[in-house]
Write an enzyme that holds these catalytic residues in place. Sequence first.
Site, short mmCIF file in Angstrom:
data_model
loop_
_atom_site.label_atom_id
_atom_site.label_comp_id
_atom_site.label_asym_id
_atom_site.label_seq_id
_atom_site.Cartn_x
_atom_site.Cartn_y
_atom_site.Cartn_z
N THR A 193 0.88 -1.19 0.00
CA THR A 193 0.00 0.00 0.00
C THR A 193 0.91 1.23 0.00
O THR A 193 1.17 1.81 1.05
CB THR A 193 -0.93 0.01 1.23
N LYS B 280 -3.06 0.76 13.82
CA LYS B 280 -1.83 0.43 13.11
C LYS B 280 -1.13 1.70 12.62
O LYS B 280 0.10 1.85 12.76
CB LYS B 280 -2.15 -0.48 11.93
N CYS C 96 7.40 1.21 6.53
CA CYS C 96 6.30 1.62 7.41
C CYS C 96 6.39 3.08 7.85
O CYS C 96 5.51 3.88 7.52
CB CYS C 96 6.27 0.73 8.65
N ARG D 93 14.34 -0.39 1.05
CA ARG D 93 13.07 0.28 0.76
C ARG D 93 13.00 1.64 1.45
O ARG D 93 13.24 1.76 2.65
CB ARG D 93 11.89 -0.59 1.22
#
Length: 445
Positions: free
Chosen positions: A85, A205, A259, A321
């Site tokens: 996502t 989250k 994240c 990443r």
Amino acid sequence: MRDNKVVVIGLGYVGLPTAAIMANAGIEVHGVDVNPATLQVLNAGGCPIGEPEVVKLVTGALASGRLKASDTPVTSDVFIICVPTPITDEKRADVSIVRAATRTLAKYVKKGDLIILESTSPVGTTEHTVGEELAAQGFDIREDLDLCYCPERVFPGSTISEIVENDRIIGGLTPRAAARASALYARFCTGGLLETASATAEFSKLMENTYRDVNIALANVFGHIAEASGIDVNDAITLANRHPRVNVHKPGPGVGGHCIPVDPWFLIDGFPEQTGLLLQSRLINDGQPHHLWARVKRVSGAIGKVAILGAAYRGNLDDARDTPAEHLIHALKADGVGYAVHDPHVSKFRLHCGQEVPVNTDLAQTLDGADAAIIMTDHSAYRGLGPEAFAGMSGKLIADGRNLVDRCALSAAGFTVIPVGAPLSRPSGQAFLPGKEKDTVLASG
């Protein structure tokens, strides 16, 4: 036993270990991925993720026959979505891959199935993206199906223990769905299983990683203040953290990974009027590589080449990443400065623009002819580096974004070291004047 057949959509850093853990718990798992290279490795009995514990579990699951992989789903009792996502170039949430994955699996879903989204997602994605695609196939998403959001909590390097041992949030669109998903996770998780509503789970989250991002930004601001004041921020943090209710982080060269630099944007995008603090924190953290480069320019002459030490976003990983090194590369390119990248674990990585960046595993070759070196990753290989490691450089300027090198030895050898959150370490015979500009060399008396 109910729910003994599971399809996992997305065999990346979360989906593949999760699939392997379930298979080793006796569940029949069919993994789905669109990357031919991933499928080729898996169908040859190998593992595309280099983490040793993951390799052992994946290869064991494949050998058992309980884990299979292809590019097409099959009918099942449970479908788990573990796809990316990302955010767009405009910092908007992009759930198109979740939507596409749901549209694909919806052709195989039947009444009574359990569908779980694990991908970190904006608030409402479970109901309004996954749910809409399932409803478009004629399902009543509350009566015909059990729909849940159960976010992963994974720390690369400890992936298996994180999946198995961490508490899990089980967010059901209905209480029945939450209870069913909880029973499934109880078969392979030893942590607490915390049932709630899907939207609350989604928000929780995002809250976790946003909390970390804001606190890292606070540490970076403290570092800026220390640099401007002639103070070593690490000394001040050590003292501040003696307070029983204070835990200040250490500043660094930026934030990376899948994240922390991404998740806050989901909240900023969805709730712009309420998230000014979050936006400012994101700008501070993404600006750290530019800040470090600006300090280098203030104390240097002409720079033709910079050696970037570290492509991975975190020490001793092969994961690049959203690496902070990308922001540094953009800053160097904007100034017309050449660069070479070293990393003992990463062989190459790709910028968001699509450009592939080669990475050298030979430190001496990377440093050869460099006017300055900038350390971006806290690899063990960089800890304690002294003058001999940098002997091949043309210049004697090191920006230490992780405070790893032997500052005393380097200073004694004539190097200028720029530590994050602290005044410069000067060669012998030079000093800084407290309260003044710390990045200007002053002759000592």
